[in-house]
Design a protein around this motif. Structure first.
Motif, PDB file in Angstrom:
ATOM      1  N   MET A   1       0.843  -1.196   0.000  1.00  0.00           N
ATOM      2  CA  MET A   1       0.000   0.000   0.000  1.00  0.00           C
ATOM      3  C   MET A   1       0.878   1.245   0.000  1.00  0.00           C
ATOM      4  O   MET A   1       1.811   1.357   0.800  1.00  0.00           O
ATOM      5  N   THR A   2       0.564   2.174  -0.900  1.00  0.00           N
ATOM      6  CA  THR A   2       1.247   3.463  -0.934  1.00  0.00           C
ATOM      7  C   THR A   2       0.253   4.553  -0.560  1.00  0.00           C
ATOM      8  O   THR A   2      -0.840   4.624  -1.123  1.00  0.00           O
ATOM      9  N   PHE A   3       0.614   5.370   0.402  1.00  0.00           N
ATOM     10  CA  PHE A   3      -0.200   6.500   0.842  1.00  0.00           C
ATOM     11  C   PHE A   3       0.484   7.775   0.367  1.00  0.00           C
ATOM     12  O   PHE A   3       1.638   8.036   0.737  1.00  0.00           O
ATOM     13  N   GLY A   4      -0.216   8.568  -0.430  1.00  0.00           N
ATOM     14  CA  GLY A   4       0.333   9.827  -0.919  1.00  0.00           C
ATOM     15  C   GLY A   4      -0.516  10.997  -0.472  1.00  0.00           C
ATOM     16  O   GLY A   4      -1.752  10.908  -0.448  1.00  0.00           O
ATOM     17  N   PHE A   5       0.115  12.117  -0.127  1.00  0.00           N
ATOM     18  CA  PHE A   5      -0.574  13.307   0.363  1.00  0.00           C
ATOM     19  C   PHE A   5      -0.074  14.505  -0.429  1.00  0.00           C
ATOM     20  O   PHE A   5       1.130  14.724  -0.544  1.00  0.00           O
ATOM     21  N   GLU A   6      -1.023  15.294  -0.962  1.00  0.00           N
ATOM     22  CA  GLU A   6      -0.653  16.459  -1.766  1.00  0.00           C
ATOM     23  C   GLU A   6      -1.660  17.578  -1.561  1.00  0.00           C
ATOM     24  O   GLU A   6      -2.789  17.351  -1.116  1.00  0.00           O
ATOM     25  N   GLU A   7      -1.240  18.802  -1.868  1.00  0.00           N
ATOM     26  CA  GLU A   7      -2.141  19.939  -1.767  1.00  0.00           C
ATOM     27  C   GLU A   7      -3.251  19.820  -2.802  1.00  0.00           C
ATOM     28  O   GLU A   7      -3.036  19.341  -3.920  1.00  0.00           O
ATOM     29  N   ALA A   8      -4.450  20.270  -2.405  1.00  0.00           N
ATOM     30  CA  ALA A   8      -5.601  20.284  -3.312  1.00  0.00           C
ATOM     31  C   ALA A   8      -6.443  21.499  -2.968  1.00  0.00           C
ATOM     32  O   ALA A   8      -7.199  21.484  -1.996  1.00  0.00           O
ATOM     33  N   GLY A   9      -6.282  22.578  -3.743  1.00  0.00           N
ATOM     34  CA  GLY A   9      -6.970  23.810  -3.427  1.00  0.00           C
ATOM     35  C   GLY A   9      -6.514  24.345  -2.082  1.00  0.00           C
ATOM     36  O   GLY A   9      -5.328  24.450  -1.802  1.00  0.00           O
ATOM     37  N   ALA A  10      -7.490  24.638  -1.199  1.00  0.00           N
ATOM     38  CA  ALA A  10      -7.157  25.137   0.130  1.00  0.00           C
ATOM     39  C   ALA A  10      -6.916  23.999   1.122  1.00  0.00           C
ATOM     40  O   ALA A  10      -6.568  24.248   2.268  1.00  0.00           O
ATOM     41  N   GLY A  11      -7.083  22.760   0.670  1.00  0.00           N
ATOM     42  CA  GLY A  11      -6.909  21.618   1.553  1.00  0.00           C
ATOM     43  C   GLY A  11      -5.881  20.641   1.017  1.00  0.00           C
ATOM     44  O   GLY A  11      -4.834  21.031   0.491  1.00  0.00           O
ATOM     45  N   SER A  12      -6.186  19.346   1.157  1.00  0.00           N
ATOM     46  CA  SER A  12      -5.238  18.323   0.738  1.00  0.00           C
ATOM     47  C   SER A  12      -5.980  17.105   0.201  1.00  0.00           C
ATOM     48  O   SER A  12      -7.171  16.916   0.450  1.00  0.00           O
ATOM     49  N   ARG A  13      -5.234  16.299  -0.536  1.00  0.00           N
ATOM     50  CA  ARG A  13      -5.782  15.071  -1.127  1.00  0.00           C
ATOM     51  C   ARG A  13      -4.942  13.889  -0.674  1.00  0.00           C
ATOM     52  O   ARG A  13      -3.709  13.955  -0.653  1.00  0.00           O
TER      53      ARG A  13
END
Length: 326
Positions: A111-123
């Protein structure tokens, strides 16, 4: 709900979960890498998780158990393969026995967990890689897609300050499925006292009354689980309404966190429900969560139509006023 997409790809042997949140990447990273926060959403409603081990380093392990309302336990283990704070980590996720050994015949997923900016929040994007189409189908057949969606639906509350997120909203009722309802209420008081208010008859009689004009005429609670209980109410001084009550068995007591019980309306042939009470404290306030499991959608709708939420709100407001404000 934060989940915007869950897809499975039998050709690529993957299942992908994408969710968006009103929080920065660093905050999202912290809830996935702090076991005490992860416990609050990793298991779906009615299956809270406990992480007994969490070694956040390449080669380290995490061990967790999800505990069902009927005593079921589903265990898993992570082996950390890569960590790139605050944007990515990768694990091998394995179904395990109580001793941490892999269960024969159950798949292991990368399992790979990725976190990135998305607008004013995150994805958040989580991709599970399987070794075969059969392994992917096996996990889907176990209910992983709906379980993941329900589990992720709990994350918004974890990401934000509890008082900021829940205070002033009163009693909230959410229909989770044909047979499952979640009721939440934030009360301004410590968990230990809220637990006592749900388990000690002399305290219960002060607040667990529903709308004004009713009194609790019977309240019997066991000292430990398993054990029977009984409640009964009647209108005050001959007021409107017929006396009624509930009986059942407390099947689990984990003070001051969780109590599971069956509930049957005394003197009727209505089927019982399974009620899962969970308490979480943050900054002196306690979030009360009740997961109610009905036998079918018709019974669920019949009970909700009685004004149950309003009656519970009247009781919780009385709990704050009569016990927690002292």
């Amino acid at each position: 709900m934060p989940v915007i997409d869950i897809t499975s790809d039998p050709e690529a042997l993957t299942m992908t979960v994408v969710a968006e949140f009103d929080a920065p990447v660093e905050r999202l990273w912290s809830v996935y890498t702090d076991p005490r926060q992860l416990e609050r959403f990793w298991g779906p409603p009615g299956w809270p998780a406990t992480f007994a081990l969490f070694q956040l380093s390449v080669g380290g392990r995490a061990l967790y158990a999800m505990n069902g309302p009927r005593g079921e336990v589903a265990r898993g283990a992570w082996e950390f393969l890569a960590i790139e704070e605050p944007n990515r980590f990768e694990v091998l996720d394995t179904f395990v026995n109580e001793d941490g050994s892999a269960i024969d015949g159950m798949p292991t997923m990368r399992m790979t967990f990725g976190f990135e900016e998305a607008g004013a929040g995150s994805r958040m994007r989580c991709v599970s890689h399987f070794t075969s189409a059969e392994a992917l189908e096996q996990v889907i057949a176990m209910g992983s897609i709906e379980g993941t969606r329900l589990a992720m639906g709990q994350l918004d509350r974890v990401l934000h300050d509890l008082r900021e997120y829940s205070q002033g909203q009163g009693t909230q009722t959410e229909v989770l499925s044909d047979t499952q309802v979640r009721i939440t209420r934030l009360v301004d008081g410590p968990r230990d006292l809220v637990w006592r208010a749900h388990t000690e008859p002399e305290l219960m009689k002060k607040w667990l009354l529903g709308p004004d004009g009713w009194t609790m005429t019977e309240c019997e609670m066991p000292d430990a689980a398993p054990g029977p209980y009984r409640y009964a109410w009647a209108p005050v001084d001959g007021g409107e309404g017929e006396p009624f009550g509930f009986d059942g068995e407390v099947t689990l007591m984990d003070a001051p966190r969780r109590m599971v019980s069956t509930e049957h309306m005394t003197g009727t042939e209505y089927p019982p429900t399974l009620n899962d009470l969970q308490l979480y404290e943050e900054d002196g306030a306690t979030l009360i969560t009740m997961i109610i499991m009905y036998p079918d959608a018709a019974t669920r709708d019949m009970v909700l139509a009685t004004g149950m939420t309003d009656g519970m709100e009247a009781s919780y407001a009385r709990l704050e006023r009569e016990l927690l404000a002292v």
